[in-house]
Structures are given as structure tokens and as C-alpha cells.
Design a protein around this motif. Structure first.
Motif, PDB file in Angstrom:
ATOM      1  N   ASP A   1       1.100  -1.168  -0.043  1.00 19.68           N
ATOM      2  CA  ASP A   1       0.013  -0.098  -0.063  1.00 19.68           C
ATOM      3  C   ASP A   1       0.861   1.441  -0.108  1.00 19.68           C
ATOM      4  O   ASP A   1       1.892   1.252   0.666  1.00 19.68           O
ATOM      5  CB  ASP A   1      -0.830  -0.081   1.153  1.00 19.68           C
TER       6      ASP A   1
ATOM      7  N   ALA B   1      -0.788   8.422  -1.525  1.00 21.71           N
ATOM      8  CA  ALA B   1      -0.928   9.385  -2.674  1.00 21.71           C
ATOM      9  C   ALA B   1       0.178  10.020  -3.127  1.00 21.71           C
ATOM     10  O   ALA B   1       0.932  10.620  -2.198  1.00 21.71           O
ATOM     11  CB  ALA B   1      -2.079   9.949  -2.801  1.00 21.71           C
TER      12      ALA B   1
ATOM     13  N   ASP C   1       3.947  10.832  -6.249  1.00 24.53           N
ATOM     14  CA  ASP C   1       4.795  10.483  -7.287  1.00 24.53           C
ATOM     15  C   ASP C   1       5.897   9.318  -7.004  1.00 24.53           C
ATOM     16  O   ASP C   1       6.410   9.534  -6.035  1.00 24.53           O
ATOM     17  CB  ASP C   1       5.149  11.586  -8.059  1.00 24.53           C
ATOM     18  N   TYR C   2       6.069   8.273  -7.651  1.00 23.82           N
ATOM     19  CA  TYR C   2       6.796   7.186  -7.358  1.00 23.82           C
ATOM     20  C   TYR C   2       7.856   6.905  -8.570  1.00 23.82           C
ATOM     21  O   TYR C   2       7.401   7.083  -9.704  1.00 23.82           O
ATOM     22  CB  TYR C   2       6.188   6.222  -6.860  1.00 23.82           C
TER      23      TYR C   2
ATOM     24  N   ILE D   1       2.707  -3.464 -13.925  1.00 18.34           N
ATOM     25  CA  ILE D   1       2.189  -2.632 -12.683  1.00 18.34           C
ATOM     26  C   ILE D   1       0.673  -2.740 -12.693  1.00 18.34           C
ATOM     27  O   ILE D   1       0.070  -2.448 -13.553  1.00 18.34           O
ATOM     28  CB  ILE D   1       2.807  -1.272 -12.800  1.00 18.34           C
TER      29      ILE D   1
ATOM     30  N   LYS E   1      -2.244  -1.056 -10.343  1.00 18.31           N
ATOM     31  CA  LYS E   1      -3.090   0.028  -9.218  1.00 18.31           C
ATOM     32  C   LYS E   1      -4.391  -0.384  -8.741  1.00 18.31           C
ATOM     33  O   LYS E   1      -5.179  -0.351  -9.650  1.00 18.31           O
ATOM     34  CB  LYS E   1      -2.905   1.590  -9.740  1.00 18.31           C
TER      35      LYS E   1
ATOM     36  N   VAL F   1       5.546   6.789 -11.986  1.00 15.43           N
ATOM     37  CA  VAL F   1       3.995   6.551 -11.670  1.00 15.43           C
ATOM     38  C   VAL F   1       3.629   7.514 -10.850  1.00 15.43           C
ATOM     39  O   VAL F   1       4.119   7.712  -9.474  1.00 15.43           O
ATOM     40  CB  VAL F   1       4.012   4.980 -10.959  1.00 15.43           C
ATOM     41  N   ARG F   2       2.620   7.920 -11.045  1.00 19.25           N
ATOM     42  CA  ARG F   2       1.776   8.881 -10.031  1.00 19.25           C
ATOM     43  C   ARG F   2       0.456   7.927  -9.398  1.00 19.25           C
ATOM     44  O   ARG F   2      -0.340   7.359 -10.318  1.00 19.25           O
ATOM     45  CB  ARG F   2       1.004  10.168 -10.980  1.00 19.25           C
ATOM     46  N   HIS F   3       0.355   7.744  -8.306  1.00 17.47           N
ATOM     47  CA  HIS F   3      -0.436   6.827  -7.516  1.00 17.47           C
ATOM     48  C   HIS F   3      -1.252   7.553  -6.743  1.00 17.47           C
ATOM     49  O   HIS F   3      -0.965   8.511  -6.033  1.00 17.47           O
ATOM     50  CB  HIS F   3       0.345   5.827  -6.596  1.00 17.47           C
TER      51      HIS F   3
ATOM     52  N   ILE G   1      -0.957  -1.445  -4.726  1.00 18.49           N
ATOM     53  CA  ILE G   1      -0.315  -1.284  -5.830  1.00 18.49           C
ATOM     54  C   ILE G   1       0.844  -2.826  -5.919  1.00 18.49           C
ATOM     55  O   ILE G   1       1.165  -3.128  -4.866  1.00 18.49           O
ATOM     56  CB  ILE G   1       0.709  -0.369  -6.166  1.00 18.49           C
TER      57      ILE G   1
END
Length: 273
Positions: free
Chosen positions: A84, A87, A89-90, A106, A108, A128-130, A135
Motif C-alpha cells: 500500500d 498518494a 509520485d513514485y 504494474i 494499481k 508512476v503517479r499513484h 499496488i
């Protein structure tokens, strides 16, 4: 007689020396029964890495430990990571060893899997913007051991990637929904933007944000004018015009008329019926 025998002796010595020189040279030749030795590329190549060596190579590429989550193990050669995330950016990384390439997947939450191929000679990095929540990340290389792959995730450290994603989301919101056959793009550069498009008649959509207004002009890649310079108010509303591309490609040129230097622009070419 003594002179005659002296000359014969000199000739015999010369023949003996010549024979002595010829014999060693003849020893370097190859007889039909013994062909020359040939070097083999297989003999000079490195032996395949062991499972432990491949795992160490993946750890090196990912700058991780072989025991970190997402790394391959003796029992599981594919790297898998389910967690988990808050929120944000990764940066997701993947690497493999032993095979030519691997595949990163990937997912989400319960969304559609995103898959991409990568080669084993370098690390794959994916921004990746989560939105937050579960995920799942996995990477697989060859079908059999000792081919292995691993994955890692960390907060994004490149502000440019976040800015580009901000622009993508902004343009997507402003130009939604997507229209059939459209070509679209976005940029923050005042120097211009090129878009691939087949020759034909299009409806041009353009909007800008930042300066009070901007001057827009459009040319084909061949240099022919498609849209004469037009002043567009950067209020978030969409400017539309009908244009004709005689040849492939369109180049957009923007010049902010006033306001801050920072600006962003979004474009869309929609084929006319």
C-alpha cells in the motif's frame, strides 16, 4: 687442385646453412593430417552466471540488497512486490540478469495492468503517479532458472517528471473527451512543438495558461504556412480553427504576448468529416 677443393668446400657449407634455415620454416607449416587450430568464440566467451551471481547482478542494478522486498529468491526467480502506498509520485525500477530481457507489470488497485518490456543490460525506470492504496509490481525474465528479475519502488526524486505529469493531466482534463482519430500534445516550451499528422483537413484545438495571451502560428514540417499568426487569450477557453495540411506534420509556434514566462500549451488536431 687445392683451390678447386676449397671452392667445393665453400659450396657445401653454403648448402648446409641454407638447408638449416629451410628445415625450421617447414616445421611451421600444417600437414593435411593436422589442420591448423581454430579459435572458437564459444571458448573465449564467459560461462553463464549462476543463480547467486544473477541475483547479485540484479541487486547491483537496482542498488538494493538481495534480501529486499521485490528481489528474486532461490524459490521464486521473478521479483514481486505488493504493498500500500500513499498518494504521490513514485519511481519504479526493474532489472533482470541471465536473459536478454524481461517484462515489468504494474497494477494499481484493481485497475488494468500496465506492461512494458526492458532489456537486461540496464535498469528500467518508470515514473508512476499513484492515487493511493494497493499496488502490485512484478518483473519476470527468462522461463527457467538461473534467469532472474527484481523490482523496487521509491518516492520520485525528479521534479521534471512530476511537472510533466502535471501537464499531461492538465491537458487531458482540458481536452477531454478524446475524439476519434485525433493527434494531441502539450508543452511548456515557447520555442514550439511538433506533431505528427497525415495530410488532410483538420479542426485545430488550442489553449494556453500562464500569460495573458499568446501568438500562435502553425506550419507544415515542409515549412508551408497552415495558420497565420493569431492572438489567443490564455483564459482556459479553447481556440478553434480549421486548417489544411498539404504535407505530413504540423509545427506549432507560440509567443507569449505578456505575463509570466512560465506557460503551458495544449493542442489537438481532429480530422474533419
Amino acid at each position: 687442385m687445392s683451390a678447386h677443393w676449397g671452392m667445393l668446400a665453400q659450396r657445401r657449407r653454403a648448402l648446409f646453412i641454407l638447408a638449416a634455415l629451410i628445415v625450421p620454416l617447414a616445421g611451421c607449416e600444417y600437414s593435411p593430417a593436422e589442420p591448423p587450430a581454430q579459435t572458437s568464440s564459444q571458448g573465449s566467451s564467459k560461462p553463464p552466471r549462476s543463480l547467486e551471481e544473477n541475483r547479485a547482478e540484479v541487486a547491483r542494478l537496482l542498488e538494493a540488497s538481495v534480501t529486499d522486498p521485490g528481489m528474486p529468491s532461490d524459490a521464486e526467480p521473478a521479483g514481486k512486490l505488493s504493498t500500500d502506498l500513499a498518494a504521490g509520485d513514485y519511481e519504479i525500477s526493474a532489472a533482470c540478469s541471465g536473459a536478454r530481457g524481461g517484462k515489468l507489470t504494474i497494477v494499481k488497485g484493481g485497475g488494468t495492468p500496465e506492461r512494458m518490456d526492458f532489456t537486461c543490460d540496464q535498469r528500467l525506470e518508470r515514473f508512476v503517479r499513484h492515487a493511493g492504496g494497493p499496488i502490485s509490481i512484478s518483473a519476470a525474465a527468462g522461463a527457467v532458472k538461473p534467469d532472474v528479475a527484481g523490482v523496487a519502488v521509491k518516492p520520485n526524486s525528479d521534479p521534471r517528471a512530476s511537472e510533466l505529469e502535471d501537464m499531461r493531466e492538465w491537458a487531458s482534463q482540458k481536452l477531454k473527451p478524446a475524439l476519434p482519430g485525433e493527434s494531441s500534445g502539450y508543452t511548456s516550451s515557447n520555442s514550439g512543438f511538433g506533431m505528427s499528422a497525415e495530410p488532410g483537413r483538420y479542426e485545430l484545438w488550442f489553449l494556453c495558461e500562464g500569460p495573458a495571451e499568446a501568438e500562435l502560428s502553425v506550419f507544415t514540417w515542409a515549412g508551408a504556412e497552415v495558420l497565420a499568426p493569431a492572438r489567443v487569450a490564455c483564459t482556459g477557453s479553447v481556440f478553434k480553427a480549421t486548417v489544411q495540411l498539404a504535407t505530413e506534420g504540423a509545427d506549432f509556434t507560440m509567443k507569449p504576448a505578456s505575463g509570466p514566462d512560465a506557460a503551458r500549451y495544449a493542442f489537438r488536431l481532429v480530422p474533419s468529416a
